[in-house]
Structure formats: structure tokens, C-alpha cells
Motif scaffolding. Structure first.
Motif, PDB file in Angstrom:
ATOM      1  N   LEU A 117       0.818  -1.210   0.000  1.00  0.00           N
ATOM      2  CA  LEU A 117       0.000   0.000   0.000  1.00  0.00           C
ATOM      3  C   LEU A 117       0.850   1.257   0.000  1.00  0.00           C
ATOM      4  N   ASP A 118       2.169   1.077   0.116  1.00  0.00           N
ATOM      5  CA  ASP A 118       3.106   2.192   0.038  1.00  0.00           C
ATOM      6  C   ASP A 118       3.561   2.328  -1.419  1.00  0.00           C
ATOM      7  N   ALA A 119       3.164   3.414  -2.079  1.00  0.00           N
ATOM      8  CA  ALA A 119       3.467   3.585  -3.502  1.00  0.00           C
ATOM      9  C   ALA A 119       4.964   3.605  -3.763  1.00  0.00           C
TER      10      ALA A 119
END
Length: 355
Positions: free
Chosen positions: A213-215
Motif C-alpha cells: 500500500l506504500d506507492a
């Protein structure tokens, strides 16, 4: 010299997979690859392996994810519509960097199409097919013997690079019978410290995952994966050159199309036309350097393929549009004849010489 046996392409591939150490096959029947599943259903119990006919293609590819994550060699096979259903799972394999061998015995399309041979899944195989940024190592056999040899190679490359290898063949090669040598050769053993096979109290637990979920983190994963792909492109390109020493026309063909093309080349040579062929064995990585080198001496290229024209785009890109590229094609399950290829060679021969 090793003894040869007469085998159908699909069955030879299945036996080669077993010899390569595959004890886990999960699939679903579809023509013209069903013999692979049928062969595995008989052979796997005899070697204490697992044959499982899943309830669907989607279930099959997700079971491959489970087997591969535990560190075992896993394989599935299907034909064109079935591979489309597997595409999401293939993308998950790529995202998790799990090795696997996927076999596509192509049939005509789009949609259900027909059960006759085709090469129209080229884009699907070489450009990803599923969602996201990823590549498959794509191997294209042109004989039953290569169905065997490239199965060994496919498993080896998958483990070496933590990637997915695809055997992209067609209904003709899958169904034909030829003498083959079933030599096991050297099986490379690869350490798999990432496998989710139990800590045994000796290490931290492993997690196989494609979600972030961390780009910024996901971007880093993709960049690192493509750095690995650069290594594959540099070291694993495979192709055959046929009568290219003095060629003025270069045919580019793979699989059954290359066999038809060889007959046309021999006839064209009898008629005084200097034509040769570069046959990609790896469709990805594509033999770009070999084609670009050929572009400096030939006056034209001919892409021979069983599609409306897919590989031709990679040929044009590889030669940087230095020379014209003609298309000789049939589709829908129809195989071109040597005479049809010969007519295209004669058309290419009328093109002006090198400047």
C-alpha cells in the motif's frame, strides 16, 4: 547415442517436466493440450507426485502459486482461452517473484475460436498478458525434441531468476509425433531461502506477497524486477540462424511457421534467391541484436506468423525500421504453405538493394 522414442509433442513435454523434477501439476482440460493433463494423470501417481484437475483454470493457476511458494517446481498447461483465465494468477506469480512453468498450446481465437493451431497469443505472452509491469520468459519450440529441451530450460530459467517461464507452442507441434531423445542431463539445484516451507526454528518466517500500500515501496519493487529482466535480456537470448551467411532477405519465424519457411527457403535458393532465416527460440527476450545486425546486410525482412501480424512489430522495432518488413500470415487455424511463403519471398526480392 541416446535411444530415441516416438512421442507426441504434448506427451514428450509432460515426460520432460517429470524428468526435470516437477512433481506438482495442476491443470484443466482444453483442446489441443489435453494430452498433457492426461499424461500427467497417469504418471504422477507412479512417482509419488501430485496431479490435480482443478475446478477451473483460475483455480489451477492459484494452486500453482501455493506450490511454488513452498519451494517446489510447479507446472500448469492450457490453451489460449484458458491462459486468458489464468492471466490474473500469472500476474500474481510475477508480483510475488515465484518460479513456475506455464504451457500454452495455442489455438485460434479470439474468443473460443477453434481448436486448430495458431500463434495469435504472441502479444499476450510477450507483452505481459495480465495487469501490471512484468515479463515472462517465453520459449517457442519448433519440434517435439525442442518441446523436451525447452521444458528443461524453462524450469531452469524460472528457478534461476525467480520468474515464470512460458512454453508458447501451437496445436501442430503439440499434436505431431516425432522421434525424441529423453536425456535427463544435468539438473541445476537452486537454493530457495525465500520459500514458505517452515522455519524449523532456525530462521525468521518468510512471507510471499505482491501487495504494498506504500506507492514508493511498490515502485521500488517494480524497478528492481526490471533490473533483473535486463540481466535476462543480456544473457538468455536464444535463436537459430538458417542460411544467413549470404542472405539478402531475412525471414523471421518461430514454431511451426519456421518449419514451413525452411521448405520455402530451400526452394527459393534453387531459384537463385538468397534468403535465410532467423528463428527466435526465446520470444522474450527477443533476439534484437541479431536482427539489427542482419539489417545492415539484407534488403528486406519477412515476418511469417499465424496471426494477423503481431511479431512483425517486434521485428520492426528490433531493426529500428532500417529495412522494409513484409508480412506473410494466415490466421484462424490455417497454416500457410511453403508456396505462399515463396511468393512473399519473390515479392521481397523485387525490393531494391542495400544503400
Amino acid at each position: 547415442m541416446a535411444e530415441k522414442v516416438l512421442m507426441k509433442g504434448n506427451e514428450a513435454l509432460a515426460e520432460a517436466a517429470i524428468m526435470a523434477g516437477c512433481k506438482h501439476y495442476v491443470g484443466y482440460p482444453i483442446t489441443p493440450q489435453t494430452e498433457i493433463a492426461a499424461y500427467m494423470s497417469k504418471r504422477m501417481p507412479k512417482i509419488e507426485g501430485l496431479f490435480l484437475q482443478a475446478e477451473s483454470e483460475i483455480a489451477a493457476i492459484n494452486m500453482v502459486i501455493g506450490v511454488s511458494s513452498s519451494g517446489h517446481r510447479a507446472m500448469t498447461s492450457s490453451s489460449s482461452p484458458g491462459i486468458s483465465l489464468k492471466s490474473e494468477g500469472i500476474s500474481y506469480l510475477a508480483g510475488c517473484e515465484l518460479p513456475a512453468l506455464i504451457v500454452n498450446v495455442q489455438r485460434g481465437g479470439p474468443g473460443l475460436g477453434g481448436i486448430q493451431p495458431s500463434q495469435s497469443d504472441y502479444f499476450q505472452a510477450t507483452k505481459g498478458g495480465g495487469h501490471g509491469d512484468y515479463k515472462l520468459i517465453v520459449l517457442a519450440p519448433a519440434s517435439v525434441q525442442e518441446m523436451v529441451d525447452l521444458t528443461f530450460k524453462g524450469f531452469d530459467l524460472a528457478d534461476k531468476y525467480r520468474m515464470q517461464s512460458m512454453i508458447l507452442t501451437d496445436g501442430t507441434i503439440g499434436q505431431m509425433m516425432e522421434p525424441v531423445s529423453l536425456e535427463k542431463g544435468i539438473l541445476n539445484e537452486y537454493d530457495k531461502p525465500w520459500a514458505t516451507n517452515g522455519t524449523r526454528g532456525k530462521r525468521e518466517r518468510n512471507i510471499v506477497n505482491s501487495l504494498s500500500l506504500d506507492a514508493q515501496e511498490l515502485e521500488k519493487w517494480n524497478i528492481n524486477r526490471f533490473e533483473k529482466y535486463k540481466v535476462v535480456e543480456e544473457n538468455e537470448v536464444m535463436y537459430e540462424e538458417f542460411m544467413m551467411d549470404d542472405a539478402e532477405i531475412c525471414i523471421v519465424a518461430f514454431g511451426i511457421s519456421s518449419r514451413v519457411s525452411k521448405n520455402a527457403i530451400m526452394e527459393a535458393r534453387k531459384q537463385g534467391i538468397k534468403v535465410g532465416m532467423i528463428r527466435p527460440i526465446t520470444l522474450w527476450p527477443f533476439p534484437k541484436k541479431a536482427l539489427l545486425k542482419a539489417a545492415d546486410k539484407v534488403k528486406a525482412f519477412i515476418s511469417v506468423e499465424l496471426s494477423m501480424g503481431q511479431m512483425i512489430e517486434d521485428v520492426e522495432l528490433a531493426i529500428k525500421c532500417k529495412k522494409p518488413v513484409l508480412l506473410c500470415n494466415r490466421t484462424g487455424g490455417v497454416i500457410m504453405t511453403p508456396d505462399e511463403v515463396l511468393e512473399k519471398i519473390k515479392e521481397a526480392d523485387k525490393i531494391g538493394g542495400n544503400k
